[in-house]
Design an enzyme around this catalytic site. Structure first.
Site, PDB file in Angstrom:
ATOM      1  CE  LYS A 275      48.237  42.613  25.946  1.00 31.46           C
ATOM      2  NZ  LYS A 275      49.234  43.532  26.511  1.00 31.46           N
TER       3      LYS A 275
ATOM      4  CD  GLU B  13      54.590  48.914  33.990  1.00 30.86           C
ATOM      5  OE1 GLU B  13      54.281  48.091  34.863  1.00 30.86           O
ATOM      6  OE2 GLU B  13      54.386  48.704  32.779  1.00 30.86           O
TER       7      GLU B  13
ATOM      8  CG  ASN C 299      40.921  29.163  25.186  1.00 28.26           C
ATOM      9  OD1 ASN C 299      41.616  28.266  24.725  1.00 28.26           O
ATOM     10  ND2 ASN C 299      40.786  30.348  24.615  1.00 28.26           N
ATOM     11  N   GLY C 300      40.600  27.781  29.431  1.00 33.14           N
ATOM     12  CA  GLY C 300      40.111  27.849  30.808  1.00 33.14           C
ATOM     13  C   GLY C 300      40.540  26.627  31.594  1.00 33.14           C
TER      14      GLY C 300
ATOM     15  CD  GLU D  74      56.023  42.305  30.880  1.00 35.11           C
ATOM     16  OE1 GLU D  74      55.195  41.398  30.942  1.00 35.11           O
ATOM     17  OE2 GLU D  74      55.702  43.505  30.890  1.00 35.11           O
TER      18      GLU D  74
ATOM     19  CB  CYS E 145      44.386  28.519  25.436  1.00 31.50           C
ATOM     20  SG  CYS E 145      45.166  27.671  26.804  1.00 31.50           S
TER      21      CYS E 145
ATOM     22  NE  ARG F  74      43.939  34.601  23.745  1.00 32.40           N
ATOM     23  CZ  ARG F  74      42.939  35.169  24.391  1.00 32.40           C
ATOM     24  NH1 ARG F  74      42.514  36.353  24.022  1.00 32.40           N
ATOM     25  NH2 ARG F  74      42.356  34.567  25.407  1.00 32.40           N
TER      26      ARG F  74
ATOM     27  CE  LYS G 165      55.979  46.499  30.730  1.00 37.37           C
ATOM     28  NZ  LYS G 165      54.568  46.642  31.006  1.00 37.37           N
TER      29      LYS G 165
ATOM     30  CG  HIS H 271      65.611  50.123  55.078  1.00 33.46           C
ATOM     31  ND1 HIS H 271      65.881  50.278  56.424  1.00 33.46           N
ATOM     32  CD2 HIS H 271      65.238  51.352  54.630  1.00 33.46           C
ATOM     33  CE1 HIS H 271      65.653  51.521  56.783  1.00 33.46           C
ATOM     34  NE2 HIS H 271      65.256  52.207  55.707  1.00 33.46           N
TER      35      HIS H 271
ATOM     36  CD1 TRP I 170      51.203  30.346  27.995  1.00 37.11           C
ATOM     37  CD2 TRP I 170      50.124  29.727  29.853  1.00 37.11           C
ATOM     38  NE1 TRP I 170      51.921  30.807  29.075  1.00 37.11           N
ATOM     39  CE2 TRP I 170      51.286  30.446  30.221  1.00 37.11           C
ATOM     40  CE3 TRP I 170      49.294  29.237  30.863  1.00 37.11           C
ATOM     41  CZ2 TRP I 170      51.632  30.685  31.545  1.00 37.11           C
ATOM     42  CZ3 TRP I 170      49.640  29.478  32.181  1.00 37.11           C
ATOM     43  CH2 TRP I 170      50.794  30.200  32.508  1.00 37.11           C
TER      44      TRP I 170
HETATM   45  O1  M6R Z   1      44.689  42.477  31.190  1.00 37.11           O
HETATM   46  P1  M6R Z   1      45.176  42.966  32.509  1.00 37.11           P
HETATM   47  O2  M6R Z   1      45.494  44.405  32.524  1.00 37.11           O
HETATM   48  O3  M6R Z   1      44.250  42.600  33.653  1.00 37.11           O
HETATM   49  O4  M6R Z   1      46.536  42.186  32.767  1.00 37.11           O
HETATM   50  C1  M6R Z   1      47.222  42.299  33.974  1.00 37.11           C
HETATM   51  C2  M6R Z   1      48.619  41.746  33.856  1.00 37.11           C
HETATM   52  O5  M6R Z   1      48.583  40.401  33.502  1.00 37.11           O
HETATM   53  C3  M6R Z   1      49.459  42.511  32.827  1.00 37.11           C
HETATM   54  O6  M6R Z   1      49.513  43.873  33.107  1.00 37.11           O
HETATM   55  C4  M6R Z   1      50.895  41.939  32.782  1.00 37.11           C
HETATM   56  O7  M6R Z   1      51.548  42.200  33.988  1.00 37.11           O
HETATM   57  C5  M6R Z   1      51.657  42.515  31.586  1.00 37.11           C
HETATM   58  N1  M6R Z   1      52.405  41.479  30.955  1.00 37.11           N
HETATM   59  C6  M6R Z   1      52.621  43.561  31.963  1.00 37.11           C
HETATM   60  O8  M6R Z   1      53.313  44.063  30.869  1.00 37.11           O
END
Ligand code: M6R
Length: 610
Positions: free
Chosen positions: A605, A483, A103-104, A490, A2, A27, A487, A506, A77
């Site tokens: 984010k 990774e 927020n929170g 997401e 948020c 965010r 990428k 496996h 959010w």
């Molecule tokens: O701010 P952070 O690095 O702690 O965030 C961790 C993950 O939320 C973040 O890396 C997330 O997986 C990204 N969307 C990946 O691209």
């Protein structure tokens, strides 16, 4: 997650509040709202709606709010309750005198709600937030600050709050516990925001509120109080990064811009962290003697940062022979943490606000472990909870998909592993020197890879309609496979799995047919031949292969449908180079599918709640 913005001053509040929310769009959110209090008007006016901020803007264009110089706004959010108009912030108390954005998560909201309902309070939403204005109303006897202070004492969980009271047309109250909130200091105006980009084009002077602090803002004053109600001295910082750094600067998306920033980010890190042949880790806060005593390391992180941590394990174990455990912070926090004063916990986070990472760090510190943060955001919660901080200084990362923050984290882990290798004496000076000289060439290699982006875009095109992807890597490029898959999934929503290539037989091999694609990370290395065998097995089952291979490896063409080349480098540095084609591949597939690359659905984010 948020976003919050707030304004008190001489200018019209609504346009500033909306512009601030737009800067926080990255965010992630699914509804938004605004509330303003005109000075000559004893009533707070609000507007809120599900959907993007554009929908809120259209709503305001059709039904403008009255002119006001005080207001708060929010992008939500959804956590408690669907993204509907009634659940969108801001939220009123019963008398519509108190207005709150939050927020929170208020963890004890159910218990508070029952108590307040018994006293006659009526709730209009399913949110946890709505208890806050009602609780303030319960304590309000004409003194806004006193009522907020009393209410805060009863809230459990994490929060950043922006609060208005219609009896106080010159006052904005902000409070923080666990969720980030800053105060921006202007001339005859002041701001609040959950993140710097929201106010960067208005002011660079900011106060980072600490947990438990409450700020009372008027147009020409800011006073900060602690939980006990004692005034605390104002510590005003100047934000270092520029307005341009949070703009797209001609790129189609922030993600693409941030991919292109990587040569400079890594270049600056190496310039500032390598002096001659020595690694300089200012901020480490651990002496060589303390480092030598480290018997065990745990790396905790989430998402992309966790993948960086996995590479960190290979590097530290190789260079320093210290055993390293790597765990997703969300798992680590809930099991028996076998840490003590001889354990070093490395917490990796771009934002420094990830709830699970923060919780894991707190647990470990309570047990006596030293915590070292690898973090991008200056002054974030993680940096305050850690004994030492290695800032990556990658600049603001706006795209939800982490790119430059990842390669900056990897670079920091190379440097830290070198330092540990030096301190433990496992790595000779000669080995350090030759590795550092290869490391210094990474920015130039990155530039080379970026030159092939048109080719990667062309390769990506037909793959946009493949139903499922596998990403395979071995050894140090196993984290690269994870990774690469993260990428792609997401931002393109195509199911993608990362696997250690040796695990293929496996289970995952069952997926392979002519409709699936496999990305094989196969640079020249000790285990190159093994990757080639995996590729042959995939080809035998008609799977399409995109290989990431070392320049000059012409033999690989026979085993792959497409090949993306990376420059020749030290084998241990290949994960850094492989990161860029993987990012670009995901990017161009997502663009081809017309996905919202910078703000993928359902994602935020920084994940500030569990
Ligand atoms: O701010 P952070 O690095 O702690 O965030 C961790 C993950 O939320 C973040 O890396 C997330 O997986 C990204 N969307 C990946 O691209």
């Amino acid at each position: 997650m948020c976003g919050i913005t707030g304004y008190v001053g001489l200018r019209s509040a609504a346009p500033l509040l909306i512009a601030g929310l737009e800067k926080l769009e990255y965010r992630g959110y699914d509804s938004s709202g605004i509330g303003v209090l005109p000075a000559d008007h004893s009533k707070i006016e609000i507007a809120k709606t599900p959907g993007k901020i554009k929908v809120l803007k259209d709503l305001l264009a059709a039904n403008p709010l009255p002119q006001a110089n005080l207001g708060i706004s929010h992008s939500r959010w959804a956590t408690h309750g669907a993204p509907t108009k009634s659940n969108a912030h801001p939220h009123f108390d019963g008398s519509q005198k108190i207005l709150v954005v939050h927020n929170g998560i208020i963890e004890n909201y159910e218990e508070l709600k029952v108590r307040l309902q018994q006293k006659g309070h009526k709730f209009l939403s399913q949110t946890d937030t709505e208890v806050v204005p009602h609780l303030i109303e319960e304590y309000y006897r004409g003194d806004f600050l006193a009522a907020v202070q009393k209410a805060l004492k009863e809230l459990k969980g994490s929060f950043a709050l922006g609060i208005l009271c219609s009896d106080y047309p010159d006052t904005l109250i902000a409070a923080r516990l666990g969720s980030p909130l800053i105060v921006g200091i202007g001339k005859n105006e002041n701001f609040i925001a959950s993140d710097v980009p929201a106010i960067l084009d208005q002011t660079k002077k900011v106060v980072y509120l600490k947990d438990g602090e409450l700020a009372v803002l008027k147009k020409d004053s800011v006073a900060v109080y602690d939980l006990a109600g004692k005034k605390v001295p104002l510590k005003v910082d100047t934000v270092k990064f520029s307005v341009e750094s949070v703009q797209k600067q001609g790129f189609a998306h922030f993600m693409l811009k941030e991919i292109h920033e990587q040569p400079d980010v890594v270049g600056h890190m190496l310039k500032s962290r390598v002096c001659g042949d020595n690694v300089v880790l200012d901020g480490l806060s651990l002496s060589d003697r303390q480092l030598k005593k480290t018997l065990r390391i745990f790396i905790v992180a989430c998402g992309t940062a966790y993948h960086a941590g996995l590479l960190g394990k290979y590097l530290i174990e190789k260079f320093a022979h210290i055993p390293v455990g790597v765990e997703a912070a969300s798992e680590f926090r809930y099991r028996e943490q076998l840490v003590d004063k001889n354990t070093l916990v490395i917490a990796i986070s771009q934002s420094g606000e990830t709830a699970d990472t923060l919780a894991a760090v707190k647990e470990c510190r309570n047990k006596g472990a030293k915590v070292l943060a690898v973090c991008n955001v200056v002054g974030s919660s993680l940096t305050r909870e850690s004994d030492g901080v290695l800032y990556t200084h990658a600049g603001p990362e706006i795209g939800v998909a982490s790119t430059k923050a990842y390669t900056a984290q990897l670079t920091m882990l190379y440097l830290l592993a070198l330092k540990l290798g030096d301190v433990t004496g496992i790595l000779s000076k000669g080995e350090q020197k030759s590795f550092i000289s290869e490391l210094k060439r990474i920015p130039e290699h990155f530039r080379e890879i970026l030159k092939s982006k048109a080719l990667i875009a062309k390769i990506a095109k037909p793959y946009a309609h493949v139903g499922c992807f596998l990403f395979l890597g071995r050894n140090i490029n196993y984290p690269s496979a994870l990774e690469g898959a993260l990428k792609l999934k997401e931002i393109s929503y195509i199911p993608a799995e990362g696997y250690a290539a040796g695990e293929m037989k496996h289970g995952p091999i069952a997926l392979i047919d002519e409709y699936r694609a496999v990305v094989c990370i196969a640079p020249q290395s000790e285990i190159y031949e093994k990757m080639i065998s995996n590729m042959q097995e995939i080809r035998a089952r008609k799977g399409k292969i995109i290989a990431i291979a070392t320049e000059g490896d012409e033999g690989i063409v026979a085993h792959a449908t497409n090949v993306i080349y990376i420059p020749k480098t030290h084998e241990l540095l290949t994960p850094l180079l492989a990161a860029l084609p993987l990012q670009l591949l995901a990017y161009y597939v997502a663009v081809q599918l017309k996905c919202d690359v910078d703000q993928p659905r359902n994602l935020a984010k920084s994940v500030t709640v569990e």
